[in-house]
Write a protein that holds these residues in place. Structure first.
Motif, PDB file in Angstrom:
ATOM      1  N   VAL A 284       1.953  48.539  80.906  1.00  0.00           N
ATOM      2  CA  VAL A 284       2.062  47.079  80.699  1.00  0.00           C
ATOM      3  C   VAL A 284       2.804  46.223  80.498  1.00  0.00           C
ATOM      4  O   VAL A 284       3.708  46.337  79.881  1.00  0.00           O
ATOM      5  CB  VAL A 284       1.404  46.424  79.257  1.00  0.00           C
ATOM      6  N   ILE A 285       3.376  45.213  81.460  1.00  0.00           N
ATOM      7  CA  ILE A 285       5.122  44.152  81.194  1.00  0.00           C
ATOM      8  C   ILE A 285       4.281  42.967  81.483  1.00  0.00           C
ATOM      9  O   ILE A 285       3.724  42.346  82.176  1.00  0.00           O
ATOM     10  CB  ILE A 285       6.006  44.463  82.686  1.00  0.00           C
ATOM     11  N   PHE A 286       5.096  42.160  79.968  1.00  0.00           N
ATOM     12  CA  PHE A 286       4.785  41.080  80.535  1.00  0.00           C
ATOM     13  C   PHE A 286       5.542  40.064  80.727  1.00  0.00           C
ATOM     14  O   PHE A 286       6.965  40.152  79.539  1.00  0.00           O
ATOM     15  CB  PHE A 286       3.973  40.061  78.453  1.00  0.00           C
ATOM     16  N   PRO A 287       6.373  39.631  81.745  1.00  0.00           N
ATOM     17  CA  PRO A 287       7.831  38.695  81.875  1.00  0.00           C
ATOM     18  C   PRO A 287       8.017  37.805  81.528  1.00  0.00           C
ATOM     19  O   PRO A 287       6.329  37.038  81.112  1.00  0.00           O
ATOM     20  CB  PRO A 287       8.178  38.998  83.151  1.00  0.00           C
ATOM     21  N   GLN A 288       8.891  36.943  81.589  1.00  0.00           N
ATOM     22  CA  GLN A 288       8.814  35.331  80.837  1.00  0.00           C
ATOM     23  C   GLN A 288       9.439  34.300  81.765  1.00  0.00           C
ATOM     24  O   GLN A 288      10.264  35.226  81.983  1.00  0.00           O
ATOM     25  CB  GLN A 288       9.402  35.424  79.672  1.00  0.00           C
ATOM     26  N   CYS A 289       9.053  33.485  82.736  1.00  0.00           N
ATOM     27  CA  CYS A 289       9.779  32.248  83.268  1.00  0.00           C
ATOM     28  C   CYS A 289      10.476  31.811  82.823  1.00  0.00           C
ATOM     29  O   CYS A 289       9.907  30.849  81.328  1.00  0.00           O
ATOM     30  CB  CYS A 289       8.916  32.118  84.593  1.00  0.00           C
ATOM     31  N   PRO A 290      11.776  31.556  82.774  1.00  0.00           N
ATOM     32  CA  PRO A 290      12.382  30.277  82.531  1.00  0.00           C
ATOM     33  C   PRO A 290      11.933  29.313  82.633  1.00  0.00           C
ATOM     34  O   PRO A 290      11.488  28.985  83.442  1.00  0.00           O
ATOM     35  CB  PRO A 290      14.016  30.591  82.874  1.00  0.00           C
ATOM     36  N   LYS A 291      11.975  28.358  81.176  1.00  0.00           N
ATOM     37  CA  LYS A 291      11.735  26.972  81.778  1.00  0.00           C
ATOM     38  C   LYS A 291      11.727  26.223  83.588  1.00  0.00           C
ATOM     39  O   LYS A 291      10.981  25.176  83.631  1.00  0.00           O
ATOM     40  CB  LYS A 291      11.942  25.222  80.842  1.00  0.00           C
ATOM     41  N   GLU A 292      12.755  25.872  83.315  1.00  0.00           N
ATOM     42  CA  GLU A 292      13.420  25.302  84.787  1.00  0.00           C
ATOM     43  C   GLU A 292      12.526  25.686  85.839  1.00  0.00           C
ATOM     44  O   GLU A 292      13.315  25.595  87.769  1.00  0.00           O
ATOM     45  CB  GLU A 292      15.374  25.826  84.723  1.00  0.00           C
ATOM     46  N   SER A 293      12.056  26.987  85.936  1.00  0.00           N
ATOM     47  CA  SER A 293      11.826  27.416  86.881  1.00  0.00           C
ATOM     48  C   SER A 293       9.782  27.879  87.197  1.00  0.00           C
ATOM     49  O   SER A 293       9.721  27.041  85.995  1.00  0.00           O
ATOM     50  CB  SER A 293      12.424  29.185  87.629  1.00  0.00           C
ATOM     51  N   TYR A 294       9.627  28.167  88.270  1.00  0.00           N
ATOM     52  CA  TYR A 294       8.434  28.659  88.662  1.00  0.00           C
ATOM     53  C   TYR A 294       8.148  30.127  89.157  1.00  0.00           C
ATOM     54  O   TYR A 294       8.688  29.907  90.085  1.00  0.00           O
ATOM     55  CB  TYR A 294       8.315  27.743  89.553  1.00  0.00           C
ATOM     56  N   TRP A 295       6.794  30.433  88.691  1.00  0.00           N
ATOM     57  CA  TRP A 295       6.340  31.709  89.328  1.00  0.00           C
ATOM     58  C   TRP A 295       6.028  31.540  90.641  1.00  0.00           C
ATOM     59  O   TRP A 295       6.853  32.612  91.590  1.00  0.00           O
ATOM     60  CB  TRP A 295       5.267  32.667  88.742  1.00  0.00           C
ATOM     61  N   SER A 296       5.908  30.750  91.379  1.00  0.00           N
ATOM     62  CA  SER A 296       5.832  30.622  93.004  1.00  0.00           C
ATOM     63  C   SER A 296       6.685  29.546  93.136  1.00  0.00           C
ATOM     64  O   SER A 296       6.929  28.391  92.457  1.00  0.00           O
ATOM     65  CB  SER A 296       4.245  30.075  92.740  1.00  0.00           C
TER      66      SER A 296
END
Length: 251
Positions: free
Chosen positions: A89-101
């Motif tokens: 199971v993997i929980f990645p983290q997106c940086p504040k200045e970006s977005y997953w979509s």
């Protein structure tokens, strides 16, 4: 003394297998994606396990490699789930200045307006997630993805762009660019979740996604929670069939 040392090492090994481990994934361009990974209980390096990615919401963005664990972590650390569902199971983290979509957001409207457009280049954090998945040794026929809010949107974009990669997906209070539905409708089983009182991400996004898939002649699993606002992930993670449903699928 030697016996005590052995016991301590065994205890540490047992603890390491029962906890998420913080890591960093570096892209070819030098960007760094923080993530936490949980290996199956009694992990055997020579064995190929299923792999599940969990994408967090906008409020958990950052670089601390911790905030992304706010929702869902306990489901995967549950002792029975660890026995019954042996998976990475993997929980990645997106940086504040970006977005997953790839989505344009207008927060001045009520409710908020989301315009999804996958013709735009993929955001690097989501591409990094895809590359990370490819780099991890696992059963390629059993790769899964789920996410909440921004993560639900990222889940649908990942499935839209890489329909051959995923065996099943769980988007929670998300949305999608519906012009890509035909690429995955018959390939990737979906279980969509949304609260009908969501004032952050309108429930119409999930309803329209469900209808678009049904229009392709495909059955889809949809849970709409009456009176539930944006925190429909609480309901989704409490679904008793959640993990059994997702891990029952393979490419």
């Amino acid at each position: 003394m030697k016996k005590l040392l052995v016991l301590l090492l065994l205890a540490f090994a047992s603890h390491a297998q029962s906890s998420f481990e913080k890591k960093l994934f570096e892209t070819k361009e030098g960007q760094v994606l923080p993530y936490q990974i949980l290996l199956p209980k009694d992990y055997k390096p020579g064995k190929k396990y299923p792999l599940l990615v969990v994408l967090h919401g906008a409020g958990e963005r950052g670089t601390d490699n911790e905030a992304q664990m706010k929702y869902g972590k306990s489901v995967f650390l549950d002792s029975l789930n660890r026995i019954n569902f042996q998976a990475i199971v993997i929980f990645p983290q997106c940086p504040k200045e970006s977005y997953w979509s790839s989505v344009k957001i207008n927060r001045s409207t009520v409710p908020t307006t989301f315009i999804f457009d996958y013709s735009a280049p993929i955001n690097w954090p989501l591409q990094a997630v895809i590359d990370l998945v490819k780099s991890v040794k696992h059963d390629k026929s059993r790769t899964y993805i789920m996410g909440l809010s921004m993560g639900g949107m990222g889940t649908m974009e990942a499935v839209s762009r890489y329909p051959k990669m995923f065996a099943a997906a769980n988007p929670i209070c998300g949305g999608a660019d519906l012009s890509y539905v035909s690429k995955y409708a018959k390939r990737v089983p979906l279980w969509v979740h949304h609260g009908d009182a969501d004032i952050v991400v309108p429930v119409r996004h999930s309803r329209e996604l469900v209808k678009a898939i049904q229009d392709q002649g495909v059955e889809i699993k949809y849970s709409e929670y009456a009176g539930v606002n944006h925190n429909s992930w609480d309901n989704a993670f409490k679904q008793p069939e959640l993990l059994s449903w997702i891990f029952s699928h393979r490419k």
